[in-house]
Motif scaffolding. Structure first.
Motif, PDB file in Angstrom:
ATOM      1  N   MET A   1    -104.959 -14.713  40.278  1.00 41.78           N
ATOM      2  CA  MET A   1    -105.223 -15.011  38.889  1.00 41.78           C
ATOM      3  C   MET A   1    -105.625 -16.477  38.763  1.00 41.78           C
ATOM      4  N   SER A   2    -106.689 -16.720  38.040  1.00 38.26           N
ATOM      5  CA  SER A   2    -107.178 -18.069  37.794  1.00 38.26           C
ATOM      6  C   SER A   2    -106.563 -18.612  36.506  1.00 38.26           C
ATOM      7  N   ILE A   3    -106.103 -19.846  36.552  1.00 34.28           N
ATOM      8  CA  ILE A   3    -105.595 -20.527  35.369  1.00 34.28           C
ATOM      9  C   ILE A   3    -106.426 -21.784  35.186  1.00 34.28           C
ATOM     10  N   GLN A   4    -107.011 -21.919  34.007  1.00 28.36           N
ATOM     11  CA  GLN A   4    -107.822 -23.099  33.691  1.00 28.36           C
ATOM     12  C   GLN A   4    -107.147 -23.869  32.568  1.00 28.36           C
ATOM     13  N   ARG A   5    -106.976 -25.155  32.763  1.00 24.76           N
ATOM     14  CA  ARG A   5    -106.379 -26.028  31.756  1.00 24.76           C
ATOM     15  C   ARG A   5    -107.455 -26.936  31.184  1.00 24.76           C
ATOM     16  N   HIS A   6    -107.463 -27.070  29.873  1.00 18.85           N
ATOM     17  CA  HIS A   6    -108.494 -27.853  29.184  1.00 18.85           C
ATOM     18  C   HIS A   6    -107.851 -28.969  28.358  1.00 18.85           C
ATOM     19  N   ILE A   7    -108.487 -30.112  28.375  1.00 20.64           N
ATOM     20  CA  ILE A   7    -108.047 -31.296  27.633  1.00 20.64           C
ATOM     21  C   ILE A   7    -106.574 -31.555  27.956  1.00 20.64           C
ATOM     22  N   THR A   8    -106.354 -31.995  29.159  1.00 21.79           N
ATOM     23  CA  THR A   8    -104.988 -32.161  29.648  1.00 21.79           C
ATOM     24  C   THR A   8    -104.573 -33.624  29.727  1.00 21.79           C
ATOM     25  N   ASN A   9    -103.266 -33.811  29.724  1.00 19.69           N
ATOM     26  CA  ASN A   9    -102.680 -35.107  30.041  1.00 19.69           C
ATOM     27  C   ASN A   9    -101.387 -34.824  30.801  1.00 19.69           C
ATOM     28  N   HIS A  10    -100.570 -35.819  31.012  1.00 20.86           N
ATOM     29  CA  HIS A  10     -99.349 -35.622  31.793  1.00 20.86           C
ATOM     30  C   HIS A  10     -98.335 -34.718  31.096  1.00 20.86           C
ATOM     31  N   ARG A  11     -98.485 -34.515  29.778  1.00 22.83           N
ATOM     32  CA  ARG A  11     -97.501 -33.765  29.010  1.00 22.83           C
ATOM     33  C   ARG A  11     -97.945 -32.352  28.652  1.00 22.83           C
ATOM     34  N   LEU A  12     -99.222 -32.162  28.354  1.00 14.70           N
ATOM     35  CA  LEU A  12     -99.661 -30.856  27.866  1.00 14.70           C
ATOM     36  C   LEU A  12    -101.147 -30.647  28.074  1.00 14.70           C
ATOM     37  N   SER A  13    -101.541 -29.391  27.918  1.00 13.13           N
ATOM     38  CA  SER A  13    -102.954 -29.009  27.867  1.00 13.13           C
ATOM     39  C   SER A  13    -103.220 -28.498  26.457  1.00 13.13           C
ATOM     40  N   GLU A  14    -104.327 -28.904  25.877  1.00 14.00           N
ATOM     41  CA  GLU A  14    -104.664 -28.406  24.539  1.00 14.00           C
ATOM     42  C   GLU A  14    -104.944 -26.906  24.573  1.00 14.00           C
ATOM     43  N   ALA A  15    -105.422 -26.421  25.713  1.00 12.30           N
ATOM     44  CA  ALA A  15    -105.684 -24.994  25.868  1.00 12.30           C
ATOM     45  C   ALA A  15    -105.503 -24.605  27.324  1.00 12.30           C
ATOM     46  N   VAL A  16    -105.009 -23.394  27.525  1.00 20.11           N
ATOM     47  CA  VAL A  16    -104.896 -22.809  28.857  1.00 20.11           C
ATOM     48  C   VAL A  16    -105.525 -21.429  28.783  1.00 20.11           C
TER      49      VAL A  16
ATOM     50  N   ALA B   1    -106.078 -17.897  30.880  1.00 23.27           N
ATOM     51  CA  ALA B   1    -105.582 -17.107  32.010  1.00 23.27           C
ATOM     52  C   ALA B   1    -105.673 -15.625  31.662  1.00 23.27           C
ATOM     53  N   ASN B   2    -106.135 -14.821  32.612  1.00 23.74           N
ATOM     54  CA  ASN B   2    -106.196 -13.358  32.441  1.00 23.74           C
ATOM     55  C   ASN B   2    -106.905 -12.924  31.165  1.00 23.74           C
ATOM     56  N   GLY B   3    -107.917 -13.647  30.757  1.00 23.53           N
ATOM     57  CA  GLY B   3    -108.681 -13.276  29.569  1.00 23.53           C
ATOM     58  C   GLY B   3    -108.059 -13.714  28.257  1.00 23.53           C
ATOM     59  N   PHE B   4    -106.991 -14.514  28.324  1.00 21.13           N
ATOM     60  CA  PHE B   4    -106.328 -15.007  27.127  1.00 21.13           C
ATOM     61  C   PHE B   4    -106.500 -16.514  27.021  1.00 21.13           C
ATOM     62  N   ILE B   5    -106.554 -17.002  25.792  1.00 23.30           N
ATOM     63  CA  ILE B   5    -106.585 -18.429  25.504  1.00 23.30           C
ATOM     64  C   ILE B   5    -105.292 -18.759  24.762  1.00 23.30           C
ATOM     65  N   PHE B   6    -104.549 -19.704  25.310  1.00 26.08           N
ATOM     66  CA  PHE B   6    -103.321 -20.170  24.678  1.00 26.08           C
ATOM     67  C   PHE B   6    -103.564 -21.588  24.187  1.00 26.08           C
ATOM     68  N   LEU B   7    -103.542 -21.786  22.880  1.00 27.89           N
ATOM     69  CA  LEU B   7    -103.725 -23.129  22.344  1.00 27.89           C
ATOM     70  C   LEU B   7    -102.378 -23.792  22.121  1.00 27.89           C
ATOM     71  N   ALA B   8    -102.319 -25.073  22.431  1.00 30.53           N
ATOM     72  CA  ALA B   8    -101.147 -25.869  22.062  1.00 30.53           C
ATOM     73  C   ALA B   8    -101.108 -25.977  20.544  1.00 30.53           C
ATOM     74  N   GLY B   9     -99.991 -26.408  20.015  1.00 32.70           N
ATOM     75  CA  GLY B   9     -99.904 -26.614  18.572  1.00 32.70           C
ATOM     76  C   GLY B   9    -100.952 -27.622  18.124  1.00 32.70           C
ATOM     77  N   GLN B  10    -101.759 -27.221  17.165  1.00 31.58           N
ATOM     78  CA  GLN B  10    -102.808 -28.091  16.644  1.00 31.58           C
ATOM     79  C   GLN B  10    -102.316 -28.735  15.354  1.00 31.58           C
ATOM     80  N   VAL B  11    -102.504 -30.043  15.256  1.00 32.81           N
ATOM     81  CA  VAL B  11    -102.010 -30.816  14.120  1.00 32.81           C
ATOM     82  C   VAL B  11    -103.169 -31.532  13.437  1.00 32.81           C
TER      83      VAL B  11
END
Length: 115
Positions: free
Chosen positions: A1-16, A18-28
């Motif tokens: 399974m491939s996992i891609q992390r987008h707009i990352t820093n040491h604490r979080l990724s704005e989006a991940v 994986a498996n055809g799903f997009i998980f967004l971090a909390g947007q403020v």
């Protein structure tokens, strides 16, 4: 399974992705206004942008969790939300009262969508 992390820093990724799903971090909000509806519109624009960058859109949102600092802002949130969600594509949704990291933020939205 491939996992891609987008707009990352040491604490979080704005989006991940994986498996055809997009998980967004909390947007403020990126704007500083005491208007909950305007903050919600701002957050929803950020979500649109992130989803588009990942080849998706709001019609593919599966679930959303919304955090409000004050439930008195529930109607303002819903005015922005209802104008934004495409007819027939309302995701599963929860809305809860919560303390948010920055006291100027009135809303935070976290969601999962299909890629």
């Amino acid at each position: 399974m491939s996992i891609q992390r987008h707009i990352t820093n040491h604490r979080l990724s704005e989006a991940v992705v994986a498996n055809g799903f997009i998980f967004l971090a909390g947007q403020v909000p990126s704007i500083d206004t005491p208007d909950a509806e305007a903050q919600t519109v701002d957050v929803l624009k950020q979500i649109d942008k992130l989803l588009a960058e990942l080849g998706s859109d709001k019609s593919k949102i599966l679930e959303a969790t919304i955090y409000l600092t004050d439930l008195a802002n529930y109607d303002a949130l819903n005015r922005a939300w209802d104008a934004w969600v495409p007819a027939g594509h309302a995701p599963a949704r929860a809305c809860v009262k919560a303390d948010i990291a920055n006291p100027n933020w009135l809303v935070e939205i976290k969601l999962t969508a299909l890629a």
